[in-house]
Write a protein that holds these residues in place. Structure first.
Motif, mmCIF file in Angstrom:
data_model
loop_
_atom_site.group_PDB
_atom_site.id
_atom_site.type_symbol
_atom_site.label_atom_id
_atom_site.label_comp_id
_atom_site.label_asym_id
_atom_site.label_seq_id
_atom_site.Cartn_x
_atom_site.Cartn_y
_atom_site.Cartn_z
ATOM 1 N N PRO A 111 24.499 30.109 -74.294
ATOM 2 C CA PRO A 111 25.915 30.333 -74.557
ATOM 3 C C PRO A 111 26.489 29.252 -75.463
ATOM 4 N N SER A 112 27.660 29.564 -76.018
ATOM 5 C CA SER A 112 28.217 28.710 -77.061
ATOM 6 C C SER A 112 29.730 28.568 -76.916
ATOM 7 N N ARG A 113 30.184 27.330 -77.004
ATOM 8 C CA ARG A 113 31.637 27.087 -76.986
ATOM 9 C C ARG A 113 32.268 27.619 -78.276
ATOM 10 N N THR A 114 31.544 27.470 -79.354
ATOM 11 C CA THR A 114 32.070 27.951 -80.644
ATOM 12 C C THR A 114 32.265 29.466 -80.611
ATOM 13 N N ALA A 115 31.284 30.170 -80.057
ATOM 14 C CA ALA A 115 31.413 31.626 -79.963
ATOM 15 C C ALA A 115 32.588 31.998 -79.058
ATOM 16 N N LEU A 170 36.436 12.748 -82.682
ATOM 17 C CA LEU A 170 36.219 12.013 -83.932
ATOM 18 C C LEU A 170 36.119 12.916 -85.161
ATOM 19 N N HIS A 171 35.506 14.069 -84.999
ATOM 20 C CA HIS A 171 35.293 14.942 -86.154
ATOM 21 C C HIS A 171 36.279 16.103 -86.203
ATOM 22 N N GLY A 172 37.486 15.866 -85.697
ATOM 23 C CA GLY A 172 38.499 16.915 -85.623
ATOM 24 C C GLY A 172 38.981 17.422 -86.975
ATOM 25 N N VAL A 183 37.031 20.277 -78.229
ATOM 26 C CA VAL A 183 35.903 19.456 -77.771
ATOM 27 C C VAL A 183 35.310 20.073 -76.508
ATOM 28 N N GLU A 184 34.154 19.577 -76.146
ATOM 29 C CA GLU A 184 33.425 20.189 -75.025
ATOM 30 C C GLU A 184 34.275 20.266 -73.765
ATOM 31 N N SER A 185 35.112 19.227 -73.531
ATOM 32 C CA SER A 185 35.910 19.195 -72.303
ATOM 33 C C SER A 185 37.041 20.225 -72.299
ATOM 34 N N PRO A 208 30.110 24.851 -84.703
ATOM 35 C CA PRO A 208 29.984 23.561 -84.037
ATOM 36 C C PRO A 208 29.872 22.481 -85.107
ATOM 37 N N VAL A 209 30.352 21.283 -84.807
ATOM 38 C CA VAL A 209 30.119 20.164 -85.720
ATOM 39 C C VAL A 209 28.679 19.718 -85.533
ATOM 40 N N TYR A 210 27.941 19.740 -86.602
ATOM 41 C CA TYR A 210 26.567 19.213 -86.621
ATOM 42 C C TYR A 210 26.521 18.154 -87.712
ATOM 43 N N ARG A 211 26.186 16.947 -87.328
ATOM 44 C CA ARG A 211 26.076 15.867 -88.332
ATOM 45 C C ARG A 211 27.325 15.790 -89.200
ATOM 46 N N ALA A 212 28.487 15.851 -88.541
ATOM 47 C CA ALA A 212 29.796 15.694 -89.190
ATOM 48 C C ALA A 212 30.184 16.845 -90.111
ATOM 49 N N SER A 213 29.466 17.970 -90.029
ATOM 50 C CA SER A 213 29.811 19.113 -90.873
ATOM 51 C C SER A 213 29.560 20.410 -90.090
ATOM 52 N N ALA A 235 36.496 24.844 -85.304
ATOM 53 C CA ALA A 235 35.256 24.134 -84.990
ATOM 54 C C ALA A 235 35.297 23.623 -83.564
ATOM 55 N N THR A 236 34.110 23.380 -83.015
ATOM 56 C CA THR A 236 33.995 22.642 -81.769
ATOM 57 C C THR A 236 33.096 21.442 -82.019
ATOM 58 N N GLY A 237 33.380 20.368 -81.287
ATOM 59 C CA GLY A 237 32.569 19.169 -81.437
ATOM 60 C C GLY A 237 32.403 18.467 -80.112
ATOM 61 N N GLY A 238 31.518 17.485 -80.110
ATOM 62 C CA GLY A 238 31.310 16.728 -78.887
ATOM 63 C C GLY A 238 32.485 15.810 -78.596
ATOM 64 N N ARG A 239 33.110 15.323 -79.669
ATOM 65 C CA ARG A 239 34.196 14.364 -79.518
ATOM 66 C C ARG A 239 35.313 14.662 -80.513
HETATM 67 C C1 FMN Z 1 22.235 18.633 -83.923
HETATM 68 C C2 FMN Z 1 23.597 18.363 -83.352
HETATM 69 C C3 FMN Z 1 24.483 17.583 -84.080
HETATM 70 C C4 FMN Z 1 25.767 17.314 -83.585
HETATM 71 N N1 FMN Z 1 26.625 16.555 -84.338
HETATM 72 C C5 FMN Z 1 27.878 16.302 -83.877
HETATM 73 C C6 FMN Z 1 28.783 15.520 -84.654
HETATM 74 O O1 FMN Z 1 28.479 15.032 -85.718
HETATM 75 N N2 FMN Z 1 30.050 15.342 -84.152
HETATM 76 C C7 FMN Z 1 30.450 15.870 -82.951
HETATM 77 O O2 FMN Z 1 31.608 15.676 -82.564
HETATM 78 N N3 FMN Z 1 29.593 16.616 -82.194
HETATM 79 C C8 FMN Z 1 28.335 16.848 -82.628
HETATM 80 N N4 FMN Z 1 27.468 17.616 -81.876
HETATM 81 C C9 FMN Z 1 27.970 18.238 -80.634
HETATM 82 C C10 FMN Z 1 28.368 19.703 -80.867
HETATM 83 O O3 FMN Z 1 29.206 19.839 -81.987
HETATM 84 C C11 FMN Z 1 29.133 20.243 -79.663
HETATM 85 O O4 FMN Z 1 28.360 20.133 -78.494
HETATM 86 C C12 FMN Z 1 29.544 21.700 -79.895
HETATM 87 O O5 FMN Z 1 30.624 22.044 -79.056
HETATM 88 C C13 FMN Z 1 28.388 22.663 -79.645
HETATM 89 O O6 FMN Z 1 28.834 23.963 -79.885
HETATM 90 P P1 FMN Z 1 28.124 25.250 -79.261
HETATM 91 O O7 FMN Z 1 28.373 25.213 -77.767
HETATM 92 O O8 FMN Z 1 28.818 26.375 -79.922
HETATM 93 O O9 FMN Z 1 26.667 25.160 -79.620
HETATM 94 C C14 FMN Z 1 26.178 17.848 -82.328
HETATM 95 C C15 FMN Z 1 25.269 18.632 -81.595
HETATM 96 C C16 FMN Z 1 23.996 18.883 -82.093
HETATM 97 C C17 FMN Z 1 23.034 19.730 -81.284
#
Ligand code: FMN
Length: 194
Positions: A14-18, A116-118, A144-146, A79-84, A110-114
């Motif tokens: 499952p996906s937060r972005t979806a 920071l990349h808003g 963000v994830e939370s 999702p944010v991956y590597r700041a993009s 977008a969704t991200g872990g934190r």
């Molecule tokens: C390869 C990878 C790179 C990531 N890079 C970042 C990042 O640069 N900045 C950030 O905030 N989160 C980063 N994350 C966290 C994801 O953006 C975050 O968990 C997102 O909500 C995942 O979305 P999803 O549930 O749709 O897969 C990264 C996660 C992965 C797996």
């Protein structure tokens, strides 16, 4: 019938972005007679990566790309991956006809872990849409994830932001700047016959 396509750049489920894209699609179509489709890269990427260039698309890949090229509005989330945004989402857009999205209103999300990349939607997705001469809307959505519980939106401020973005898209669809809308009637015709 208005066609709204949601694109989620997630490469896992499952996906937060979806979930965010689904919530945005629900808001975007509120009170409209609209057909919606949600394309998630976790399913679409294995099909699209069979083609490295647009002319290599098979029927399944072409059907996905054509749905995007024919959309009246898009929701583009990643999702944010590597700041993009994810590489899978970029690959999809590398297969879209460069003329096909002119004037198309787009919600960027977008969704991200934190936090920071808003600004990722504004700093990465907006220039991509600018290339296509699409019309990315002013309100972007970042979560963000939370903000999620069990991969469902669980934050009132986020819900408000989703509603705001959806309202902007409805306005763009019902009061369009018609002169900006110059979609090709058959964007893939040349590709099919080339
Ligand atoms: C390869 C990878 C790179 C990531 N890079 C970042 C990042 O640069 N900045 C950030 O905030 N989160 C980063 N994350 C966290 C994801 O953006 C975050 O968990 C997102 O909500 C995942 O979305 P999803 O549930 O749709 O897969 C990264 C996660 C992965 C797996």
């Amino acid at each position: 019938m208005i066609r709204i396509v949601g694109l989620s750049g997630n490469v896992k489920a499952p996906s937060r972005t979806a979930a965010l894209t689904s919530a945005l699609l629900d808001e975007a179509r509120r009170d409209l007679v609209a057909e919606t489709r949600h394309i998630s890269l976790v399913e679409a990427a294995p099909v699209l990566f069979r083609a490295l260039r647009a002319e290599q698309l098979d029927d399944e890949g072409l059907e996905i790309i054509e749905a995007i090229e024919r959309a009246d509005a898009l929701i583009v989330s990643s999702p944010v991956y590597r700041a993009s945004y994810t590489g899978a989402l970029k690959h999809l857009f590398d297969l879209v006809d460069y003329r096909a999205l002119t004037g198309v209103p787009v919600i960027l999300a977008a969704t991200g872990g934190r936090a920071l990349h808003g600004l990722m939607p504004d700093q990465q997705l907006r220039p991509l849409m600018a290339f296509f001469k699409a019309l990315p809307l002013p309100t972007t959505v970042y979560a963000v994830e939370s903000d999620f519980v069990d991969f469902a939106v669980a934050n009132d401020a986020l819900r408000e932001r989703i509603a705001e973005a959806g309202a902007e898209l409805r306005t763009a669809l019902t009061k369009p700047a018609a002169s900006l809308r110059r979609k090709l009637s058959e964007p893939t015709f040349a590709r099919r016959t080339a």
